[in-house]
Every structure is written in C-alpha cells, then in structure tokens.
Design an enzyme around this catalytic site. Structure first.
Site, PDB file in Angstrom:
ATOM      1  CD  GLU A  58      -2.481   5.081  -6.154  1.00  0.00           C
ATOM      2  OE1 GLU A  58      -3.285   5.973  -5.820  1.00  0.00           O
ATOM      3  OE2 GLU A  58      -2.603   3.889  -5.778  1.00  0.00           O
ATOM      4  CE1 TYR A  93      -3.915   2.263   0.324  1.00  0.00           C
ATOM      5  CE2 TYR A  93      -2.553   3.373   1.959  1.00  0.00           C
ATOM      6  CZ  TYR A  93      -3.659   3.348   1.133  1.00  0.00           C
ATOM      7  OH  TYR A  93      -4.518   4.438   1.108  1.00  0.00           O
TER       8      TYR A  93
END
Length: 221
Positions: free
Chosen positions: A154, A147
């Site tokens: 991102e 994550y």
C-alpha cells in the site's frame, strides 16, 4: 420476534460473508493465473472488477458496526477499510500509471488471502454457529506475515503514484474560484503516507492483542 430477528441477522451476515468471500476468491485466482501466464504487469487488469466490488463491499462492515449487527469496534474497522479504499479507488483506479507496478501483485495477493480466510471464518460462524479451531488459528495468525506485506505494498503504491498525482493535478481545485477554496490531492497522498507511520504499528499491536485473546479463549474451550 426476537428469535426471528436473530435468524434474519444470521442469514444476512452469512450471505454477506460468503458473497464477499467469493469475490476475494476470484481476485486470488485471477491474480495467480495472470502472474503465471502474463506476468505482474497484467494482474490489475485481470482482477479489477472483483477487486473493486469486494473491497467496496467492506463499507457495509462499518455500517454493521454502527448499527450493532457485529461486535467489531468501528474504531478498529474504519482505519483499515478507509486505507484500503483509498489505495483501491484513490490510487489504482484514479491513476492507471500505477497499475503495472510489481507491488500490485503483492497487494492483491496479501489482501485476497487475508480476506478469504477472514470472510470464510465469519461465514462458517454465522452459518453453522461456530468455526473449527484450525480456521480460528488461520484467522488470527496469517496476518503476522500478510499484514506487513499488504501495508508495504500500500505504502509503496501511494509513493509510486506521487509523480503522477502531481503532474496530472487530478482532483485538485485551484484558486480563484467561486468558493474561494483550494485543494491539492498531492498533499492528501502525503498525509496518507504520514498516517501509515503511527497507524501501522498501532493496528499490528491491536491485532496481536486480538490474536492472544482469541487463541487463549480457544484453548480454554
């Protein structure tokens, strides 16, 4: 009729999960193969088609939650899927200049490993009625590393796209126009980056809670 409905639901969810699992498996294989043979600059071109299909298919998960096919809360599913769709379509697909960035490799590898585990977990559950404990552990543990690496990729790619968004004025609407309305996609990207600041810790904390709950249930069972 209730039994038939339940069986059809399981068949549908099994097919859905295994189909998307295969898509993400392709993404991972193509990414690793391309990294070894051609380097990070060619990774996006190699994974584009399965990446777009597998990530876009996640929209169905929002619908699954809304109609009650699955118990996952839409409030948790929607932000994660929305952010990934934005990076997939709103950044990488829309601005080709970002596709050769080294963060594309860490992004697709983080996403694909996460989703291969997640979709195989749900696929096994729907197909066989339960999942083995080791797969449950992987489902609720690998995010601890994947994550943060995915989120970092991102954010980095959105930031890297900012100069290209500003220079191209793609998706922008300038005044004057018939609707007396203006829109600047550059500020959408800025807002998206700002949302990651509170959103990422919140989602990580939520997933830690889900992990604790799932693994404690597993121990009791």
């Amino acid at each position: 009729m209730a039994g038939l409905g339940s069986a059809l639901k399981r068949v549908y969810l099994s097919v859905y999960n295994w189909t998307v699992f295969f898509g993400w498996f392709q993404v991972l294989c193509f990414a690793v193969k391309t990294l070894k043979e051609s380097g990070h600059s060619e990774v996006y071109n190699a994974v584009q088609r399965p990446l777009l299909l597998a990530q876009t298919a996640a929209i169905l998960e929002i619908i699954h939650g809304l109609v009650g096919l699955v118990r996952s809360p839409v409030s948790a599913t929607l932000p994660q899927i929305s952010s990934r769709l934005y990076v997939t379509w709103g950044i990488l697909w829309s601005f080709p200049e970002t596709r050769q960035h080294v963060l594309v490799s860490s992004l697709v590898i983080s996403w694909s490993i996460t989703e291969i585990i997640r979709y195989s977990f749900f696929g096994v559950k729907e197909t066989f009625g339960s999942a083995p404990s080791w797969l449950l552990w992987l489902r609720y543990s690998t995010f601890l590393i994947l994550y943060p690496s995915g989120i970092t990729s991102e954010v980095g790619l959105i930031y890297a796209a900012l100069p290209y968004i500003k220079a191209s004025e793609k998706y922008c609407v300038r005044m004057p126009n018939t609707w007396n309305f203006s829109f600047d996609y550059f500020y959408v990207a800025i807002i998206a980056l700002a949302i990651y600041v509170p959103g990422s810790p919140h989602m990580y904390t939520y997933m830690l809670g889900q992990r604790k709950k799932a693994l404690s249930k597993s121990k009791k069972a």
